[in-house]
Design a protein around this motif. Structure first.
Motif: not given
Ligand code: AMP
Ligand code: MG
Length: 345
Positions: A212-216, A234-236
């Motif tokens: 559930g965490s953001m992409w790095r 970021i998310e999507e």
């Protein structure tokens, strides 16, 4: 009586064991990861997809990437782009019509900095065949006169297009961003909630990481001693970079690279090393990364101030200093010197 109690306990234990097995299977399915490396559109790509349907989703994604490559590759004489470049008129497929429409929009919003009609210049400078040369001023002047997206006659309702005799189109500045957004859609069709699609350093993410965490996402660096310029969380979104270090040649101490200024037909020479766009729309991100490189540091900053709702960006100049728009300042980290671009000064 005793037997009855044991029987009930056994049942309860069996029930628990069964439930645990089901939960483990579901979790495993969710955390299953499938990766695929491939070479297409002249670049290495890596798809990392999580979840139960990841294998099927990757097979479909791969198919789509090769399909779009075959459709949009200017160098492949059987591609739709090459056919129109020869025939000068025709009825476009859905993908081509969509890309043409978006390219025209980006041409207009960037006052012509993004112009898909630069192909004759890409050829003249030798970027298409990798046989590099510096054309003389007369040749450049002549070819610049063929550049003008506004001369493309395109009827969106029928898909029929006509271009002037000397004009040729090139979607190299937008094709990868479009492809990554198409692949992201395919992922969703397969119910994928978590994926990282890396198309030669241009990244598109789907959903969040599995926890559930953001992409790095690390931003590409042209410098050998700096592994990446920074990291954006970021998310999507799509994170797409245009740089003067990607495709270039040197002649008499001058570096000529593959982003052409449509106004003078020359490879852009300005203080920028790279432009990274962070945006929900991969197609727009790719078009803008190329266009804002053409516009240069000041031009790109001005442009962002009037379109700040649509995207964020990170500019890197020749002193290795970064300029980061305020929309992502909380989600960007770097070891380099940087300045925040604010909307209101
Ligand atoms: P990118 O790496 O996305 O900036 O794309 C660079 C590619 O875009 C080049 O290799 C050309 O195919 C194409 N291109 C170069 N200059 C322009 C321009 N001013 N507008 C649109 N496409 C361009
Ligand atoms: Mg681009």
């Amino acid at each position: 009586m005793m037997m009855k109690i044991i029987g009930k306990r056994m049942l309860a234990i069996l029930g628990l064991v069964f439930l645990t097995i089901v939960i483990v299977i579901v979790m495993k399915k969710d955390h299953k990861v499938t990766t695929k490396s491939l070479f297409a559109m002249d670049t290495y790509m890596e798809l990392t997809v999580y979840g139960g349907n990841s294998e099927e989703a990757i097979i479909a994604a791969e198919k789509e990437i090769y399909r779009l490559d075959a459709l949009l590759s200017t160098g492949n004489e059987a591609s739709e782009v090459a056919i129109l470049n020869r025939n000068k008129e025709g009825k476009l497929s859905e993908d081509y019509a969509y890309l043409l429409k978006r390219s025209k929009e980006i041409y207009e919003m960037t006052q012509g900095a993004f112009d898909i009609t630069i192909y004759p210049l890409m050829q003249a400078w030798g970027f298409t065949e990798k046989e590099y040369r510096v054309p003389d001023a007369g040749e450049i002047e002549k070819l610049v006169s063929y550049i003008d997206t506004s001369e493309i006659l395109f009827d969106e309702n029928t898909g029929i297009v006509e271009i002037p005799e000397k004009m040729q189109l090139d979607f190299g500045g937008i094709a990868k961003g479009y492809t990554s957004s198409r692949v992201a859609h395919i992922m969703k069709d397969y119910g994928v909630k978590s994926a990282m699609l890396n198309l030669g350093g241009n990244v598109q993410t789907v959903g969040t990481k599995t926890d559930g965490s953001m992409w790095r996402v690390a931003i590409k660096s042209p410098y050998d001693d700096i592994p990446y310029l920074g990291v954006v969380s970021i998310e999507e979104k799509a994170v797409i970079t245009s740089g003067n270090y990607e495709r270039y040649f040197e002649k008499d101490g001058v570096r000529y690279h593959h982003i052409i200024d449509p106004k003078n037909g020359m490879p852009v020479q300005n203080e920028l090393i790279s432009v990274t766009i962070v945006c929900e729309d991969g197609t727009l991100a790719d078009g803008l990364s190329t266009a804002l490189f053409v516009k240069g540091k000041e031009g790109a900053m001005e442009f962002w101030k009037t379109h700040s709702e649509a995207f964020d960006m990170i500019l890197c100049d020749e002193d290795c200093k970064l300029y980061v728009t305020e929309g992502i300042k909380e989600n960007f980290s770097t070891e380099l010197i940087y300045e925040i671009i604010e909307k209101e000064e």
